[in-house]
Design an enzyme around this catalytic site. Structure first.
Site, PDB file in Angstrom:
ATOM      1  N   LYS A  63      -4.741   5.753   8.436  1.00  0.00           N
ATOM      2  CA  LYS A  63      -5.836   6.126   7.551  1.00  0.00           C
ATOM      3  C   LYS A  63      -6.624   7.257   8.178  1.00  0.00           C
ATOM      4  CE  LYS A  63      -7.324   2.628   4.285  1.00  0.00           C
ATOM      5  NZ  LYS A  63      -8.485   1.839   3.814  1.00  0.00           N
ATOM      6  N   SER A 102     -12.192  -4.515   1.600  1.00  0.00           N
ATOM      7  CA  SER A 102     -12.408  -3.917   2.918  1.00  0.00           C
ATOM      8  C   SER A 102     -13.905  -3.829   3.194  1.00  0.00           C
ATOM      9  CB  SER A 102     -11.800  -2.517   2.967  1.00  0.00           C
ATOM     10  OG  SER A 102     -10.398  -2.573   2.784  1.00  0.00           O
ATOM     11  N   ARG A 140       0.871  -1.186   0.000  1.00  0.00           N
ATOM     12  CA  ARG A 140       0.000   0.000   0.000  1.00  0.00           C
ATOM     13  C   ARG A 140       0.895   1.219   0.000  1.00  0.00           C
ATOM     14  NH1 ARG A 140      -4.244   0.531   4.765  1.00  0.00           N
ATOM     15  NH2 ARG A 140      -2.519   1.529   5.865  1.00  0.00           N
TER      16      ARG A 140
END
Length: 593
Positions: free
Chosen positions: A515, A486, A417
């Protein structure tokens, strides 16, 4: 309810643009003949009660589209394998599912780049069943067409009768119709057996310039076939022929041509501008009778473009068969062709100037003879390492070095990521990480970026709720790749299962700094999702050595592990932290099973 109803997907670019999580992905600009959302809701409600086999019939222009329901007693339905189907009858009393079905009426290409062969591959890639009626058998290759043998009209009629009288065909797609008689036979059979939609690709000239249908059939096209068509998809040469030979050299010319062809009777027109001179983009013009839509994509520099027209029309037909409206179907098809061309631009098949492309985006993988994993193992979710570019920069580590350290410490799966890394650098880093992962037998997934995953042949992807839809990702990646999603709610978990995901990541369980604005669901929320999910689950969000045991002590059968970011990559020694976490999670798992 939207988790059970067909998504009218406006496919985002491969470098996905973000959409709101509450976006139902319907395209309000679509004016095609696909099933209306309200009708789908009605069908869904009936399905929940009685598990019907759903049949739609296409009526003449101006009439209401009717959905007729035929009820049949079936046993339990397994939806996971049918990820591309858009309307699901979900009840404990159902065991059979009618599959979206396209019938292609076209010529056979012995080189398998275009015609029936391209149609079959495109429908397979889109997850739709495809039957065929062959109108001509050609001898052709990457050099050109060496011969054409037209199938007798009586036998074309017999093929149509065989398929249409027995199978429920949703959409008919036409390609090479070499004689007036064959056009009339098709017209008569479609009157006898109406279908949901008719997609007409007016094939007259092959990509290599060989004439496949003479001017004598133009009047029959205009008088009989076009008024019956839901969409016609001519390229510049074909549009010119339909309009009496006028030259089309600009986007403005394409708009005028689309409007003129629309006046011949089709409900929608797509004029393809792949051969438009002096255009840096591939520009197509879509006209629905009310508005023009200028659809642009990158022009892929490749000679492997044989069969693009057949493929585009077949993909449109496939999306319509799955319940999409017309404009979203066209957009999906255009992105699909662009992706396949880009993937195939450097493959070599044949010695001519017009090579085929790889509809399934798999040929280069077999050439590499890689040792990639062949099957997803849910136990690989035990210690799920998620990289972070900012943490790697903070500690002065390359992505590959961080991944290697995590695997050496016991990470069982890795997700890259890297939000802040430029694409070309990300791709190179992904290739290096893939070498590390393959040498240790650990799967490597890419977060969000389907393009990077395809380019480096990663083992799969992980997508969020606002990223590319799972069923689209599955179509692009193929059945053997791993796809994770997710999910925060049971509804999202169910939709992930229906659309063909392999696992879900649920959280954030705890608050996290990795996040922004991420809503936490806590242990109770995680438990709710796990109990509702038919897929393996990995917990994510703020998990580390202090709370990983609490997560795994939930003792849920499908909770397979924890995903960690900061607890690994924001530490001085990644391998030692991974070793501690692996031991902790494994020990807790053993105690609760």
């Amino acid at each position: 309810m939207k988790g059970f109803i067909a998504s009218l997907v406006n496919l985002p670019p491969l470098i996905a643009s973000k959409k709101d999580d509450n976006d139902d992905r319907s395209d309000k600009d679509g004016h095609g003949k696909g099933s209306a959302k309200g009708a789908l809701i009605v069908v869904y409600l009936f399905a929940l009660l009685s598990c019907p086999s759903i049949h739609s019939r296409r009526l003449q222009k101006g009439q209401m589209q009717v959905l007729t329901l035929k009820f049949q007693p079936y046993g339990v339905l397994n939806l996971k394998a049918v990820y591309e189907t858009d309307v699901f009858a979900v009840t404990s009393g159902c065991s059979k599912q009618r599959v979206p079905h396209v019938l292609t009426v076209a010529g056979s290409d012995s080189g398998a780049g275009a015609g029936i062969q391209a149609d079959l591959k495109a429908c397979a890639a889109r997850g739709v069943y495809c039957t065929t009626v062959i109108t001509a058998v050609t001898a052709q290759n990457t050099v050109g067409v060496q011969g054409v043998n037209i199938v007798p009209e009586r036998f074309v009629s017999e093929q149509l009768q065989s398929v249409l009288s027995d199978m429920h065909v949703d959409v008919v797609k036409t390609g090479m119709l070499p004689t007036v008689g064959i056009v009339k036979v098709l017209y008569d059979r479609l009157k006898q057996y109406p279908v949901q939609a008719l997609v007409v690709d007016p094939v007259m000239v092959s990509t290599s310039g060989d004439v496949l249908a003479g001017p004598s059939i133009l009047d029959t096209f205009r008088d009989q076939l076009l008024p019956m068509a839901d969409i016609v998809t001519p390229n510049l040469k074909e549009a010119s022929a339909l309009l009496g030979g006028i030259k089309l050299q600009t986007v403005s010319d394409m708009r005028s041509a689309a409007k003129s062809i629309y006046s011949m009777g089709p409900r929608n027109v797509l004029v393809k501008g792949g051969d438009l001179p002096a255009s840096s983009d591939a520009v197509d013009i879509f006209f629905d009778g009310l508005e023009f839509y200028e659809l642009r994509s990158a022009r892929i520099q490749t000679q492997n473009c044989h069969g693009t027209g057949c493929t585009l029309a077949s993909c449109i037909a496939a999306e319509l068969a799955k319940g999409s409206q017309m404009l979203p179907a066209v957009r999906v098809a255009k992105h699909y062709v662009e992706t396949a061309l880009d993937y195939s631009k450097n493959i070599l098949i044949g010695n001519g100037l017009q090579g085929p492309f790889d509809h399934l985006c798999k040929l280069k993988r077999s050439v590499r003879n890689s040792s990639r994993l062949q099957r997803f193992d849910p136990d690989d979710l035990l210690l799920y390492a998620v990289t972070d570019s900012r943490m790697n920069s903070k500690w002065g580590r390359s992505i590959a070095d961080a991944v290697k350290a995590a695997i050496e410490g016991g990470a069982t799966i890795v997700q890259l990521r890297e939000k802040d890394t430029e694409t070309s650098n990300f791709l190179e880093a992904a290739k290096k990480c893939l070498e590390v992962c393959r040498s240790h037998g650990v799967p490597l997934l890419i977060n969000d970026r389907i393009d990077v995953a395809l380019a480096c042949d990663a083992d799969g992807v992980h997508v969020g709720q606002s990223d590319m839809p799972v069923h689209v990702a599955r179509s692009l990646l193929g059945s053997e790749k791993i796809i994770g999603v997710s999910c925060k709610t049971p509804e999202q978990a169910h939709e992930a299962w229906v659309n063909g995901a392999d696992y879900i990541g649920s959280g954030g369980v705890y608050s996290t700094n990795t996040k922004a604005n991420n809503i936490t669901i806590g242990l109770d929320g995680l438990k709710t999702v796990c109990l509702a999910s038919k897929l393996p689950v990995v917990a994510i969000g703020g998990i580390g050595p202090s709370n990983a045991h609490a997560v795994m002590e939930l003792g849920l059968e499908n909770l397979k592990g924890v995903a960690v970011v900061s607890a690994l990559f924001d530490r001085e020694c990644i391998s030692s932290e991974a070793r501690k976490l692996h031991a902790l999670v494994l020990e807790t798992t053993k105690k609760t099973t």
